[in-house]
Design a protein around this motif. Structure first.
Motif, short mmCIF file in Angstrom:
data_model
loop_
_atom_site.label_atom_id
_atom_site.label_comp_id
_atom_site.label_asym_id
_atom_site.label_seq_id
_atom_site.Cartn_x
_atom_site.Cartn_y
_atom_site.Cartn_z
N LYS A 98 3.90 13.32 -8.19
CA LYS A 98 4.42 13.13 -9.55
C LYS A 98 4.69 11.65 -9.86
N GLN A 99 4.12 10.75 -9.08
CA GLN A 99 4.29 9.31 -9.29
C GLN A 99 2.99 8.74 -9.82
N GLY A 100 3.08 7.76 -10.71
CA GLY A 100 1.90 7.12 -11.26
C GLY A 100 1.26 6.18 -10.25
N ILE A 101 -0.07 6.23 -10.18
CA ILE A 101 -0.82 5.32 -9.30
C ILE A 101 -2.04 4.80 -10.04
N VAL A 102 -2.54 3.68 -9.57
CA VAL A 102 -3.82 3.13 -10.00
C VAL A 102 -4.63 2.90 -8.74
N ALA A 103 -5.85 3.46 -8.70
CA ALA A 103 -6.72 3.34 -7.54
C ALA A 103 -7.96 2.56 -7.93
N GLU A 104 -8.39 1.67 -7.05
CA GLU A 104 -9.59 0.87 -7.30
C GLU A 104 -10.63 1.22 -6.25
N GLY A 105 -11.84 1.56 -6.69
CA GLY A 105 -12.90 1.93 -5.76
C GLY A 105 -14.15 2.38 -6.48
N THR A 106 -14.93 3.24 -5.80
CA THR A 106 -16.20 3.72 -6.34
C THR A 106 -16.34 5.22 -6.11
N PHE A 107 -17.29 5.83 -6.83
CA PHE A 107 -17.59 7.24 -6.64
C PHE A 107 -18.64 7.41 -5.55
N VAL A 108 -18.38 8.37 -4.64
CA VAL A 108 -19.34 8.73 -3.59
C VAL A 108 -19.38 10.25 -3.54
N ASN A 109 -20.51 10.83 -3.90
CA ASN A 109 -20.71 12.28 -3.89
C ASN A 109 -19.65 13.02 -4.69
N GLY A 110 -19.30 12.53 -5.84
CA GLY A 110 -18.35 13.21 -6.73
C GLY A 110 -16.88 12.99 -6.38
N VAL A 111 -16.62 12.28 -5.30
CA VAL A 111 -15.24 11.98 -4.90
C VAL A 111 -15.02 10.49 -5.06
N PHE A 112 -13.87 10.13 -5.61
CA PHE A 112 -13.54 8.72 -5.80
C PHE A 112 -12.97 8.18 -4.50
N GLU A 113 -13.67 7.21 -3.90
CA GLU A 113 -13.19 6.59 -2.67
C GLU A 113 -12.48 5.29 -3.02
N ALA A 114 -11.17 5.29 -2.83
CA ALA A 114 -10.34 4.16 -3.21
C ALA A 114 -10.27 3.14 -2.09
N LYS A 115 -10.39 1.88 -2.46
CA LYS A 115 -10.22 0.77 -1.52
C LYS A 115 -8.81 0.20 -1.61
N ASN A 116 -8.21 0.27 -2.80
CA ASN A 116 -6.85 -0.22 -3.04
C ASN A 116 -6.07 0.81 -3.82
N LEU A 117 -4.79 0.95 -3.50
CA LEU A 117 -3.88 1.82 -4.25
C LEU A 117 -2.70 1.00 -4.73
N LEU A 118 -2.36 1.18 -5.98
CA LEU A 118 -1.19 0.53 -6.54
C LEU A 118 -0.26 1.63 -7.05
N ALA A 119 0.90 1.74 -6.49
CA ALA A 119 1.88 2.73 -6.95
C ALA A 119 2.71 2.11 -8.05
N LYS A 120 2.90 2.85 -9.12
CA LYS A 120 3.66 2.36 -10.27
C LYS A 120 5.05 2.97 -10.24
N HIS A 121 6.04 2.16 -10.55
CA HIS A 121 7.39 2.69 -10.65
C HIS A 121 7.70 2.95 -12.11
N ASP A 122 8.73 3.72 -12.35
CA ASP A 122 9.08 4.03 -13.74
C ASP A 122 9.81 2.85 -14.37
N GLU A 123 10.05 2.95 -15.67
CA GLU A 123 10.66 1.84 -16.39
C GLU A 123 12.14 1.68 -16.08
N ASN A 124 12.74 2.60 -15.34
CA ASN A 124 14.16 2.51 -15.00
C ASN A 124 14.39 1.83 -13.66
N TYR A 125 13.35 1.30 -13.05
CA TYR A 125 13.47 0.68 -11.73
C TYR A 125 14.32 -0.59 -11.79
#
Length: 136
Positions: A98-125
């Motif tokens: 239930k946490q927001g994330i941004v993943a950077e990567g490419t598609f391989v066989n219909g699955v997104f393979e992420a090289k980097n993950l950025l977890a986002k915090h809420d605005e109340n942090y």
């Protein structure tokens, strides 16, 4: 019209045309990179699956599966569509369901393979140091 005024006007018009052409090339090359990330609903709009892209959404509840010591598979959602992501590496400290994330990567066989993950915090942090000073 005086020759000096005519030359000055021609120079200004020429500079304006050159600046306009330069701005057009810059903006046309940045067209796809202006968007910070694509939500799962917009993934089908991407035509070239081999380019590196960013996707973002909320980690779907009960979707995190640990495949090995440093490889996981999870699903993100924007409450319209979902996208399966596989990530190899160390998870960010804020990664959870239930946490927001941004993943950077490419598609391989219909699955997104992420090289980097950025977890986002809420605005109340607030950093712990700030919370300690406010509690006193």
């Amino acid at each position: 019209m005086k020759k000096r005024t005519h030359t000055r006007l021609a120079s200004i018009v020429g500079l304006f045309i050159i600046a306009s052409i330069g701005l057009y090339f810059i903006l046309s090359n940045l067209e796809d990179n202006i968007v910070f990330f694509y939500p799962p609903s917009d993934i089908e709009k991407i035509t070239n699956a081999k380019t590196k892209i960013r996707v973002g959404g909320l980690v779907k509840e009960n979707s995190v599966v640990i495949l090995s010591a440093n490889k996981i598979r999870f699903t993100i959602t924007d409450y319209k569509n979902t996208l399966i992501i596989e990530y190899t590496g160390i998870l960010p400290a804020l990664f959870r369901e239930k946490q927001g994330i941004v993943a950077e990567g490419t598609f391989v066989n219909g699955v997104f393979e992420a090289k980097n993950l950025l977890a986002k915090h809420d605005e109340n942090y607030m950093p712990p140091e700030v919370v300690k000073t406010l509690v006193k």
